[in-house]
Write a protein that holds these residues in place. Structure first.
Motif, PDB file in Angstrom:
ATOM      1  N   ASP A 196      -3.710  75.584 136.227  1.00  0.00           N
ATOM      2  CA  ASP A 196      -4.603  75.982 135.129  1.00  0.00           C
ATOM      3  C   ASP A 196      -4.357  77.443 134.766  1.00  0.00           C
ATOM      4  O   ASP A 196      -3.512  78.127 135.355  1.00  0.00           O
ATOM      5  CB  ASP A 196      -6.071  75.681 135.445  1.00  0.00           C
ATOM      6  CG  ASP A 196      -6.683  76.577 136.516  1.00  0.00           C
ATOM      7  OD1 ASP A 196      -6.064  77.603 136.881  1.00  0.00           O
ATOM      8  OD2 ASP A 196      -7.793  76.263 136.982  1.00  0.00           O
ATOM      9  N   ARG A 197      -5.090  77.926 133.765  1.00  0.00           N
ATOM     10  CA  ARG A 197      -4.833  79.264 133.219  1.00  0.00           C
ATOM     11  C   ARG A 197      -5.194  80.383 134.192  1.00  0.00           C
ATOM     12  O   ARG A 197      -4.834  81.531 133.975  1.00  0.00           O
ATOM     13  CB  ARG A 197      -5.609  79.439 131.908  1.00  0.00           C
ATOM     14  CG  ARG A 197      -5.062  78.566 130.797  1.00  0.00           C
ATOM     15  CD  ARG A 197      -5.913  78.665 129.550  1.00  0.00           C
ATOM     16  NE  ARG A 197      -5.545  77.624 128.587  1.00  0.00           N
ATOM     17  CZ  ARG A 197      -6.345  77.169 127.643  1.00  0.00           C
ATOM     18  NH1 ARG A 197      -7.584  77.649 127.525  1.00  0.00           N
ATOM     19  NH2 ARG A 197      -5.931  76.229 126.807  1.00  0.00           N
TER      20      ARG A 197
ATOM     21  N   GLU B 270       4.812  71.257 130.708  1.00  0.00           N
ATOM     22  CA  GLU B 270       3.446  71.283 130.174  1.00  0.00           C
ATOM     23  C   GLU B 270       2.832  72.657 130.397  1.00  0.00           C
ATOM     24  O   GLU B 270       3.034  73.270 131.454  1.00  0.00           O
ATOM     25  CB  GLU B 270       2.589  70.225 130.891  1.00  0.00           C
ATOM     26  CG  GLU B 270       3.130  68.809 130.731  1.00  0.00           C
ATOM     27  CD  GLU B 270       2.419  67.786 131.610  1.00  0.00           C
ATOM     28  OE1 GLU B 270       2.656  66.589 131.413  1.00  0.00           O
ATOM     29  OE2 GLU B 270       1.646  68.176 132.501  1.00  0.00           O
TER      30      GLU B 270
ATOM     31  N   TRP C   4       4.823  81.130 132.933  1.00  0.00           N
ATOM     32  CA  TRP C   4       3.414  81.485 132.750  1.00  0.00           C
ATOM     33  C   TRP C   4       3.025  82.433 133.868  1.00  0.00           C
ATOM     34  O   TRP C   4       3.325  82.174 135.029  1.00  0.00           O
ATOM     35  CB  TRP C   4       2.540  80.220 132.794  1.00  0.00           C
ATOM     36  CG  TRP C   4       3.005  79.177 131.822  1.00  0.00           C
ATOM     37  CD1 TRP C   4       3.956  78.217 132.034  1.00  0.00           C
ATOM     38  CD2 TRP C   4       2.565  78.995 130.478  1.00  0.00           C
ATOM     39  NE1 TRP C   4       4.132  77.462 130.910  1.00  0.00           N
ATOM     40  CE2 TRP C   4       3.296  77.911 129.933  1.00  0.00           C
ATOM     41  CE3 TRP C   4       1.624  79.641 129.667  1.00  0.00           C
ATOM     42  CZ2 TRP C   4       3.112  77.459 128.627  1.00  0.00           C
ATOM     43  CZ3 TRP C   4       1.438  79.197 128.375  1.00  0.00           C
ATOM     44  CH2 TRP C   4       2.186  78.126 127.858  1.00  0.00           C
TER      45      TRP C   4
ATOM     46  N   VAL D 231      -3.366  73.848 132.074  1.00  0.00           N
ATOM     47  CA  VAL D 231      -4.583  73.253 131.515  1.00  0.00           C
ATOM     48  C   VAL D 231      -5.671  74.327 131.519  1.00  0.00           C
ATOM     49  O   VAL D 231      -5.533  75.365 132.169  1.00  0.00           O
ATOM     50  CB  VAL D 231      -5.030  72.012 132.325  1.00  0.00           C
ATOM     51  CG1 VAL D 231      -3.947  70.936 132.285  1.00  0.00           C
ATOM     52  CG2 VAL D 231      -5.353  72.375 133.773  1.00  0.00           C
ATOM     53  N   ALA D 232      -6.735  74.097 130.762  1.00  0.00           N
ATOM     54  CA  ALA D 232      -7.790  75.112 130.642  1.00  0.00           C
ATOM     55  C   ALA D 232      -8.372  75.473 131.998  1.00  0.00           C
ATOM     56  O   ALA D 232      -8.468  76.648 132.358  1.00  0.00           O
ATOM     57  CB  ALA D 232      -8.888  74.626 129.698  1.00  0.00           C
ATOM     58  N   ALA D 233      -8.764  74.466 132.765  1.00  0.00           N
ATOM     59  CA  ALA D 233      -9.348  74.725 134.084  1.00  0.00           C
ATOM     60  C   ALA D 233      -9.221  73.480 134.955  1.00  0.00           C
ATOM     61  O   ALA D 233      -9.474  72.368 134.488  1.00  0.00           O
ATOM     62  CB  ALA D 233     -10.810  75.118 133.962  1.00  0.00           C
TER      63      ALA D 233
END
Length: 196
Positions: A134-135, A168, A194, A171-173
């Motif tokens: 996640d982010r 991918e 990332w 994901v947000a969380a």
């Protein structure tokens, strides 16, 4: 119904298992190129990496290993060995001469020779397997907690770099993150890097 780690894990693993072997190989090569382009590999003293479980379509780390050996980079390599307790890892140097054996899960591991064991505080960077991130850098692995226990023992300045053959974005969380979950420093996908 809220999404859980189990749901995330199952869906991501299904997507990864659906990839043809040739696609996994191509994407693994892209991960290798991203690592060398965006991270100071030659400046690290010790790099910890996992050896891939091919039947689960894990990222193939052998292109990274062979590039380091072929280019005779000064960084030394280590890989994990799952211990008899089934929950902890020890780490052993990996060289071209290191004998490999298969664990009870079919994972290749370096032979556990006492004088080749490497302490967790030695690692400058750890390449971490994952299914999703996640982010905030929280990852979903297979759920055994091996890597969270291991990463918690590393130095505060160690870089934790996830490798994901699924192209991918984070994901947000990720749901139900635990206090013992150790976030990543960065994640490499075939399409980009990332940082968290």
């Amino acid at each position: 119904m809220s999404t859980t780690k189990v749901t995330f894990r199952r869906a991501a693993l299904a997507r990864r298992l659906a990839l043809p072997a040739a696609e996994v190989a191509q994407r693994s090569q892209q991960l290798c190129e991203q690592l060398f382009q965006y991270f100071p590999v030659a400046q690290w003293r010790w790099l910890h990496l996992f050896l891939p479980l091919a039947r689960r379509n894990e990222p193939d780390t052998w292109p990274i290993i062979h590039r380091i050996w072929t280019e005779k980079l000064p960084v030394r390599l280590a890989a994990p060995v799952v211990q008899a307790d089934g929950i902890s890892l020890r780490h052993y140097e990996l060289t071209p001469a290191t004998p490999l054996q298969s664990s009870r899960w079919g994972i290749p591991e370096p032979a556990a020779i006492a004088d080749t064991e490497v302490p967790t505080i030695a690692f400058d960077a750890v390449l971490v397997p994952l299914l999703a991130v996640d982010r905030a850098g929280h990852r979903i692995g297979y759920g055994g907690g091996f890597y969270d226990r291991f990463l918690a023992q590393c130095r505060p300045d160690t870089q934790f770099i996830g490798l994901n053959v699924l192209d991918e974005p984070p994901v947000a969380a990720i749901p139900d993150v635990l206090p013992t979950d150790v976030p990543l420093t960065a994640c490499i996908t075939p399409g980009g890097v990332w940082r968290f």
